[in-house]
Write an enzyme that holds these catalytic residues in place. Structure first.
Site, PDB file in Angstrom:
ATOM      1  N   ARG A   1     -12.595 -12.280   3.312  1.00 38.64           N
ATOM      2  CA  ARG A   1     -12.867 -12.225   4.754  1.00 38.64           C
ATOM      3  C   ARG A   1     -11.765 -12.975   5.477  1.00 38.64           C
ATOM      4  O   ARG A   1     -11.394 -14.085   5.079  1.00 38.64           O
ATOM      5  CB  ARG A   1     -14.227 -12.845   5.079  1.00 38.64           C
TER       6      ARG A   1
ATOM      7  N   TYR B   1     -15.208 -20.980  15.853  1.00 42.43           N
ATOM      8  CA  TYR B   1     -16.193 -20.893  14.788  1.00 42.43           C
ATOM      9  C   TYR B   1     -15.722 -19.920  13.708  1.00 42.43           C
ATOM     10  O   TYR B   1     -15.245 -18.828  14.011  1.00 42.43           O
ATOM     11  CB  TYR B   1     -17.534 -20.422  15.353  1.00 42.43           C
TER      12      TYR B   1
ATOM     13  N   ASP C   1     -15.410 -10.794  10.572  1.00 41.44           N
ATOM     14  CA  ASP C   1     -16.678 -11.079  11.246  1.00 41.44           C
ATOM     15  C   ASP C   1     -16.419 -11.280  12.735  1.00 41.44           C
ATOM     16  O   ASP C   1     -15.659 -12.173  13.122  1.00 41.44           O
ATOM     17  CB  ASP C   1     -17.297 -12.341  10.637  1.00 41.44           C
TER      18      ASP C   1
ATOM     19  N   HIS D   1     -18.867 -12.077  14.844  1.00 43.11           N
ATOM     20  CA  HIS D   1     -19.819 -13.093  15.300  1.00 43.11           C
ATOM     21  C   HIS D   1     -20.523 -12.709  16.610  1.00 43.11           C
ATOM     22  O   HIS D   1     -20.750 -13.564  17.472  1.00 43.11           O
ATOM     23  CB  HIS D   1     -19.137 -14.461  15.436  1.00 43.11           C
TER      24      HIS D   1
ATOM     25  N   GLU E   1     -17.908  -6.865  10.721  1.00 39.40           N
ATOM     26  CA  GLU E   1     -19.261  -7.416  10.711  1.00 39.40           C
ATOM     27  C   GLU E   1     -19.667  -7.939  12.088  1.00 39.40           C
ATOM     28  O   GLU E   1     -18.859  -8.528  12.805  1.00 39.40           O
ATOM     29  CB  GLU E   1     -19.315  -8.563   9.688  1.00 39.40           C
TER      30      GLU E   1
ATOM     31  N   GLU F   1     -27.406 -10.233   9.607  1.00 32.73           N
ATOM     32  CA  GLU F   1     -27.721 -11.555   9.080  1.00 32.73           C
ATOM     33  C   GLU F   1     -28.718 -12.299   9.961  1.00 32.73           C
ATOM     34  O   GLU F   1     -29.365 -13.238   9.490  1.00 32.73           O
ATOM     35  CB  GLU F   1     -26.459 -12.384   8.870  1.00 32.73           C
TER      36      GLU F   1
ATOM     37  N   ARG G   1     -26.764  -6.802   6.033  1.00 33.46           N
ATOM     38  CA  ARG G   1     -26.277  -8.175   5.899  1.00 33.46           C
ATOM     39  C   ARG G   1     -27.376  -9.226   5.796  1.00 33.46           C
ATOM     40  O   ARG G   1     -27.116 -10.421   5.851  1.00 33.46           O
ATOM     41  CB  ARG G   1     -25.389  -8.493   7.118  1.00 33.46           C
TER      42      ARG G   1
ATOM     43  N   GLU H   1     -21.371 -12.064  -0.238  1.00 32.39           N
ATOM     44  CA  GLU H   1     -20.690 -13.207   0.377  1.00 32.39           C
ATOM     45  C   GLU H   1     -20.897 -14.433  -0.505  1.00 32.39           C
ATOM     46  O   GLU H   1     -21.997 -14.685  -0.989  1.00 32.39           O
ATOM     47  CB  GLU H   1     -21.261 -13.447   1.772  1.00 32.39           C
TER      48      GLU H   1
ATOM     49  N   TRP I   1     -22.105 -16.345  19.902  1.00 35.17           N
ATOM     50  CA  TRP I   1     -21.127 -16.995  19.028  1.00 35.17           C
ATOM     51  C   TRP I   1     -20.880 -16.144  17.799  1.00 35.17           C
ATOM     52  O   TRP I   1     -20.013 -16.437  17.012  1.00 35.17           O
ATOM     53  CB  TRP I   1     -21.598 -18.381  18.607  1.00 35.17           C
TER      54      TRP I   1
END
Length: 413
Positions: free
Chosen positions: A147, A159, A221, A223, A247, A273, A294, A350, A413
């Protein structure tokens, strides 16, 4: 085989974890992960005050019945706190059943479907040269999928970028939830600029592909920080670099957004996620709006619920990409590995290594070799909890950062 005792253990060996420990009258112990990053005590209370009193005396073998009892019997269903608590019970019961059978858990889930689970690591850097060094280090560590995250010109801490300052001089390498030294634990605040991000990211992947070639699987990602149009634009701009997935391009709860993104890019999409139920996925799966699921075993109701979700995903050709950074304890990671080894539609796992202190508390038997994770042949999950070590690391409040735009507006975020 009756449940004789149930304990909720909260410990912080570098980061906070919540673990449910069930013991049967036969002396078999089962562990379940109930960690919910930044809201750990809410789940611990849910377990201690509302779930544990219901477990003593129940037959540990009746996993499906216990799952439905806890899910339907409470009336208030779903949500991250409830589903993390149910996940802990469910995973601990599977651990017990597999130990009683003298088998690793994956054997009870149908046996191995592969030699091991392909894992991806988190490479990042404040700038492109530092990122390239991080990719090299991950390749040297044996990772075969990476990643990629970088700092954004003009922004400070970002982040997901390990070398960004974590607010107190620490780094993001292990624990992105921050503690405030000498004061109350308050979320740190980071400034975000999506337009600067959209300009920079294609340049990053161009540099990575130029350095490491076309074969290395690369992930990214977002986010949740983009609108559907912005996410579609990014997916399109990244197509020349052949990503394994993009992602969390948009806030996951807006499922209709994925329709627009899908119409404008062929970049594979991963999301979920922050989901905690199969019901969060029904539209995304039936309309084939995503390529990878995820969710984490820890946050989605345990092994029982996650296997049902992945079985449904398989009908639509969607694969697993289970959440697995260090806000999943080694217990939750082991559960994901057993499930990932067994299901046919595994995609990728992951994997961030836990700290030495964490591995002192949680004694693991899973292995990482040549880019593949394997849960081991140890009966059960293959993870044991050292309660004496856990007691040496008391809970400390810690929170993920809050993003704000330049005008001060709170942003995803």
């Amino acid at each position: 085989m009756r449940i004789e005792s149930a304990d909720t253990v909260v410990t912080s060996p570098g980061r906070n974890f919540v673990t449910l420990r069930l013991v049967t009258a036969d002396g078999i112990t089962g562990l379940g992960d109930a960690t919910l990053n930044g809201r750990e005590l809410a789940v611990a209370s849910y377990l201690r005050d509302h779930v544990v009193p219901l477990l003593t005396g129940r037959d540990a073998h009746n996993i499906e019945d216990t799952w439905q009892y806890l899910y339907r019997g409470a009336y208030w269903r779903r949500g991250p706190v409830t589903m993390a608590a149910i996940a802990a019970v469910d995973t601990a019961l599977w651990d017990i059943k597999a130990k009683a059978a003298g088998m690793p858990l994956y054997q009870l889930l149908g046996g191995a479907s592969r030699r091991g689970a392909l894992a991806y690591g988190h490479a990042s850097g404040r700038d492109i040269p530092e990122l390239l060094d991080s990719v090299r280090a991950h390749l040297d560590d044996g990772y075969r999928a990476i990643r990629v995250q970088t700092g954004i010109p003009g922004l400070g801490s970002v982040y997901g970028v390990a070398s960004s300052g974590a607010g107190s001089g620490d780094r993001y390498d292990y624990e992105p939830a921050r503690r405030t030294a000498g004061g109350p634990a308050l979320p740190a605040e980071e400034t975000w600029d999506t337009r600067a991000y959209l300009r920079h990211v294609p340049c990053v992947f161009e540099a990575v592909r130029e350095e490491f070639g076309p074969e290395l699987p690369l992930l990214h990602d977002g986010h949740h920080r983009m609108t559907p149009v912005q996410a579609a634009k990014l997916g399109k701009s990244l197509e020349p670099y052949d990503l394994f997935w993009l992602e969390d391009a948009t806030p996951a709860e807006d499922q209709a957004a994925l329709r627009l993104i899908r119409q404008h890019t062929t970049t594979p999409l991963a999301i979920g996620e922050v989901f905690n139920s199969v019901h969060d996925y029904t539209t995304l799966l039936s309309e084939r709006l995503i390529d990878y699921v995820r969710s984490a075993v820890t946050h989605t109701g345990g092994v029982t619920a996650m296997k049902k979700l992945l079985d449904l995903a398989a009908v639509y050709g969607v694969r697993s990409g289970m959440h697995g950074p260090t806000d999943i304890s080694p217990v939750g990671m082991a559960a994901a590995l057993h499930l990932g080894l067994a299901v046919h539609n595994f995609g990728i796992q992951e994997y961030m290594r836990h700290s030495a202190d964490t591995l002192e508390v949680f004694r693991t038997s899973y292995t990482f070799e040549e880019g593949l994770l394997h849960p081991s042949g140890t009966p059960g999950l293959g993870v044991e909890l050292d309660t004496d070590a856990a007691a040496r690391f008391p809970y400390e409040p810690a929170y993920l950062p809050v993003n704000r735009l330049a005008d001060g507006t709170v942003h995803d975020w």
